[in-house]
Design an enzyme around this catalytic site. Structure first.
Site, PDB file in Angstrom:
ATOM      1  CD  GLU A 168      -2.446   1.729  -0.273  1.00  0.00           C
ATOM      2  OE1 GLU A 168      -3.019   0.238  -0.557  1.00  0.00           O
ATOM      3  OE2 GLU A 168      -2.687   2.717  -0.478  1.00  0.00           O
ATOM      4  CG  PHE A 169       2.655   2.312  -2.669  1.00  0.00           C
ATOM      5  CD1 PHE A 169       4.061   1.969  -2.920  1.00  0.00           C
ATOM      6  CD2 PHE A 169       1.939   1.983  -3.694  1.00  0.00           C
ATOM      7  CE1 PHE A 169       4.910   1.563  -3.357  1.00  0.00           C
ATOM      8  CE2 PHE A 169       2.337   0.584  -4.159  1.00  0.00           C
ATOM      9  CZ  PHE A 169       4.489   1.006  -4.300  1.00  0.00           C
TER      10      PHE A 169
ATOM     11  CD  GLU B  33      -1.145   7.738   8.877  1.00  0.00           C
ATOM     12  OE1 GLU B  33      -0.328   8.180   9.750  1.00  0.00           O
ATOM     13  OE2 GLU B  33      -0.663   6.423   9.409  1.00  0.00           O
TER      14      GLU B  33
ATOM     15  CG  PHE C 219       9.042  13.414  -1.176  1.00  0.00           C
ATOM     16  CD1 PHE C 219       8.276  13.142   0.134  1.00  0.00           C
ATOM     17  CD2 PHE C 219       6.997  13.214  -1.275  1.00  0.00           C
ATOM     18  CE1 PHE C 219       7.606  12.011   1.158  1.00  0.00           C
ATOM     19  CE2 PHE C 219       6.437  12.885  -0.715  1.00  0.00           C
ATOM     20  CZ  PHE C 219       6.599  12.614   0.231  1.00  0.00           C
TER      21      PHE C 219
ATOM     22  CB  CYS D 197       5.879   4.395   6.592  1.00  0.00           C
ATOM     23  SG  CYS D 197       4.105   3.629   7.057  1.00  0.00           S
TER      24      CYS D 197
ATOM     25  NE  ARG E 278       1.522   4.987  13.631  1.00  0.00           N
ATOM     26  CZ  ARG E 278       0.634   3.597  13.236  1.00  0.00           C
ATOM     27  NH1 ARG E 278       1.397   2.420  13.421  1.00  0.00           N
ATOM     28  NH2 ARG E 278      -0.079   4.003  12.434  1.00  0.00           N
TER      29      ARG E 278
HETATM   30  N1  NAD Z   1       0.205   3.988   8.181  1.00  0.00           N
HETATM   31  C1  NAD Z   1      -0.002   3.857   6.928  1.00  0.00           C
HETATM   32  O1  NAD Z   1       0.784   6.249   6.223  1.00  0.00           O
HETATM   33  C2  NAD Z   1       0.767   3.339   6.259  1.00  0.00           C
HETATM   34  C3  NAD Z   1       1.128   2.942   4.491  1.00  0.00           C
HETATM   35  C4  NAD Z   1       1.499   2.526   3.629  1.00  0.00           C
HETATM   36  C5  NAD Z   1       1.670   0.725   4.076  1.00  0.00           C
HETATM   37  N2  NAD Z   1       1.560   0.840   5.877  1.00  0.00           N
HETATM   38  C6  NAD Z   1       1.801  -0.700   6.446  1.00  0.00           C
HETATM   39  O2  NAD Z   1       1.017  -1.424   6.483  1.00  0.00           O
HETATM   40  C7  NAD Z   1       0.622  -1.959   7.885  1.00  0.00           C
HETATM   41  C8  NAD Z   1      -0.436  -1.471   8.649  1.00  0.00           C
HETATM   42  O3  NAD Z   1       0.073  -0.440   8.591  1.00  0.00           O
HETATM   43  P1  NAD Z   1      -0.750   0.974  10.415  1.00  0.00           P
HETATM   44  O4  NAD Z   1       0.068   2.031  10.089  1.00  0.00           O
HETATM   45  O5  NAD Z   1      -2.417   0.495   9.544  1.00  0.00           O
HETATM   46  O6  NAD Z   1      -0.624  -0.185  11.682  1.00  0.00           O
HETATM   47  P2  NAD Z   1      -2.176  -0.366  12.607  1.00  0.00           P
HETATM   48  O7  NAD Z   1      -1.193  -0.311  14.240  1.00  0.00           O
HETATM   49  O8  NAD Z   1      -2.594   1.635  12.529  1.00  0.00           O
HETATM   50  O9  NAD Z   1      -3.021  -1.078  12.860  1.00  0.00           O
HETATM   51  C9  NAD Z   1      -2.509  -2.373  12.724  1.00  0.00           C
HETATM   52  C10 NAD Z   1      -3.824  -2.744  13.223  1.00  0.00           C
HETATM   53  O10 NAD Z   1      -3.789  -4.616  13.349  1.00  0.00           O
HETATM   54  C11 NAD Z   1      -4.439  -5.088  14.313  1.00  0.00           C
HETATM   55  N3  NAD Z   1      -3.701  -5.966  14.610  1.00  0.00           N
HETATM   56  C12 NAD Z   1      -2.446  -6.749  14.778  1.00  0.00           C
HETATM   57  N4  NAD Z   1      -2.696  -7.826  14.614  1.00  0.00           N
HETATM   58  C13 NAD Z   1      -3.621  -8.724  14.439  1.00  0.00           C
HETATM   59  C14 NAD Z   1      -5.009  -9.571  14.112  1.00  0.00           C
HETATM   60  N5  NAD Z   1      -3.788 -10.997  14.074  1.00  0.00           N
HETATM   61  N6  NAD Z   1      -5.603  -9.949  14.189  1.00  0.00           N
HETATM   62  C15 NAD Z   1      -5.934  -9.094  13.840  1.00  0.00           C
HETATM   63  N7  NAD Z   1      -6.304  -7.617  13.544  1.00  0.00           N
HETATM   64  C16 NAD Z   1      -5.276  -7.954  14.152  1.00  0.00           C
HETATM   65  C17 NAD Z   1      -3.640  -3.953  15.484  1.00  0.00           C
HETATM   66  O11 NAD Z   1      -4.614  -4.183  16.590  1.00  0.00           O
HETATM   67  C18 NAD Z   1      -4.056  -3.187  14.716  1.00  0.00           C
HETATM   68  O12 NAD Z   1      -5.188  -2.051  14.545  1.00  0.00           O
HETATM   69  C19 NAD Z   1       2.293  -1.967   8.498  1.00  0.00           C
HETATM   70  O13 NAD Z   1       3.196  -2.913   7.916  1.00  0.00           O
HETATM   71  C20 NAD Z   1       2.784  -0.219   7.350  1.00  0.00           C
HETATM   72  O14 NAD Z   1       4.003  -0.251   6.798  1.00  0.00           O
HETATM   73  C21 NAD Z   1       1.534   1.710   6.731  1.00  0.00           C
END
Ligand code: NAD
Length: 435
Positions: A151-152, A155, A252, A263, A331
């Protein structure tokens, strides 16, 4: 398509809601019961512009559901997305895949019939192979294809990014999954929003290569900014002069306090570790990881200089705690390192952030938190802008000056110009602009 999403955080929730908006039947699953209860009540656990409206529309249409239960929605799903966290492993900086592997085991036990399992989480190259093994061990009868679809989204602009992406990358080694993934993204105009099909390892690596490149651009302009300060040049003009070259691009290239967020710091570090493990070290990224870390604390020294060289006994007002505007996510925000360095130097800190204060209170209990800028400015020895929220772009400097103990403004996002700040009688420091 019937879709289940494991992990309803920033990425899982936005992906789930947008996939429902595309017309799919989506169940968002999370272990955090309080999050699911909130969503079932119609409350949104994160701040992301436009998300609440999109959730309520799709819930009302019957296409979007929230639950803590894995078995039934996964059993019914054609596609299961894994969108759980992949933080840095404390011991060595590798991506911690504990949550991904645990989720995969749960999914393996629940799948019925051919199911596509998709990693949306950012995972190191080769993770798909590991997942295949884990799923086979957990359920030898499971008929699955493991796909990488990183995912790209950003936020703060997450919905637009998901609904109108520059590209979608889908990596797979099993042809059966291709038509299913094409259908998942079938609502996208293929000319404006192309779906790129690659091998699974290629897709996994593409995500890290992209994020590290963006971090590199930021680290580069930040170092150019430092040089600008030494030679009397203006980094904003340098950025424009560079960025208008279509080979470079303007995005950027805004100098600032160092990149942060959930990230870039962890993904650059994980790429460094993966590359070292494969005996193909990426020295450029190794270097910027270090540069960026030291930069954040260096910003506190900028504040120290601006107030005359001594922070002990001074009260500093902090404007902005999130790693960027339009999110409540703190974060790895640069604010965390800057605040810690200011505290270490003996300053007393007051802060305001439009959305980040609830999360900040947990990790930075030493600060006093205030509902508006005025309360932060009152009797402060300096104001420091760390996040460029739009609320901070039109401060009434003349009025703030009268409320402060001394009129010092440290603008780490170059929102103001030195001349306008000085016109209002401020001692003004910014990034990469000597004048
Ligand atoms: N936040 C961003 O902008 C962004 C953008 C692109 C990619 N990503 C990637 O996406 C992934 C998720 O990031 P995020 O920011 O959404 O994280 P986050 O911490 O907001 O969400 C993760 C969720 O997963 C839940 N979880 C963990 N284990 C679980 C399980 N076994 N069953 C059900 N739920 C479970 C947690 O309770 C949490 O709510 C990461 O790998 C991150 O690098 C994030």
């Amino acid at each position: 398509m019937r879709i289940a999403i494991i992990g309803t955080g920033y990425v899982g929730l936005v992906s789930g809601v947008c996939l429902a908006e595309f017309g799919h039947d989506v169940v968002c699953i999370d272990k955090a019961a309080e999050k699911i209860v909130q969503l079932q009540r119609g409350e949104v656990p994160i701040f992301e512009p436009g998300l609440d409206e999109l959730i309520s529309r799709n819930v009302s249409a019957g296409r979007l559901h929230f639950t803590t239960e894995v078995a039934e929605p996964v059993g019914n799903a054609d596609v299961v997305f894994l969108a759980v966290g992949t933080p840095s492993r404390k011991s060595d900086g590798h991506a911690d895949l504990t949550y991904v592997f645990a989720a995969a085991r749960e999914v393996a036990a629940a799948v019925r019939g051919f199911t596509v399992i998709v990693t949306k989480s950012t995972v190191p190259v080769g993770t798909g192979d590991q997942l295949e093994r884990i799923i086979r061990e957990a359920n030898p009868d499971a008929d699955v294809a493991v796909v990488s679809n990183p995912e790209f989204l950003r936020e703060g602009a997450a919905i637009d990014d998901f609904m109108a992406p520059d590209r979608v990358v889908v990596g797979m080694n099993d042809d059966r999954a291709r038509s299913i993934m094409a259908e998942v993204y079938g609502a996208l105009d293929p000319v404006r929003h192309p779906v790129l099909f690659t091998s699974r390892r290629t897709a996994e690596l593409t995500k890290y290569a992209a994020n590290a490149f963006l971090a590199l651009k930021l680290a580069y302009i930040n170092e150019i900014a430092d040089l600008c300060e030494q030679v009397g040049a203006n980094v904003q003009d340098v950025s424009r002069g560079m960025g208008l070259d279509s080979r470079i691009g303007l995005k950027f290239l805004n100098a600032g306090p160092g990149y942060g967020g959930s990230c870039f710091p962890k993904d650059t570090l994980a790429l460094v570790k993966t590359a070292q493990d494969h005996n193909a070290p990426i020295r450029l990224i190794e270097t910027i990881v270090g540069i960026n870390e030291t930069r954040k604390r260096a910003m506190a020294r900028k504040v120290e200089r601006a107030v005359g060289g001594e922070l002990r006994g001074k009260t500093i007002g902090i404007l902005g705690l999130t790693f960027k505007p339009d999110t409540d996510d703190i974060r790895e925000s640069p604010a965390l390192s800057i605040v810690q360095a200011l505290l270490d130097k003996g300053a007393t800190l007051k802060a305001h952030d439009p959305e980040g204060m609830p999360a900040a209170r947990h990790v930075m209990p030493e600060l006093s938190y205030h509902d508006d800028v005025d309360a932060v400015a009152a009797e402060a020895d300096a104001l420091v802008i760390i996040t460029e929220w739009k609320q901070f772009r039109s401060l009434d400097l003349a009025r703030l000056k009268n409320m402060m103990k001394s009129p010092v403004l440290v603008d780490l996002r170059n929102i103001y110009t030195p001349s306008e700040a000085r016109k209002h009688g401020f001692v003004y420091e910014s990034v990469g602009r000597a004048e």
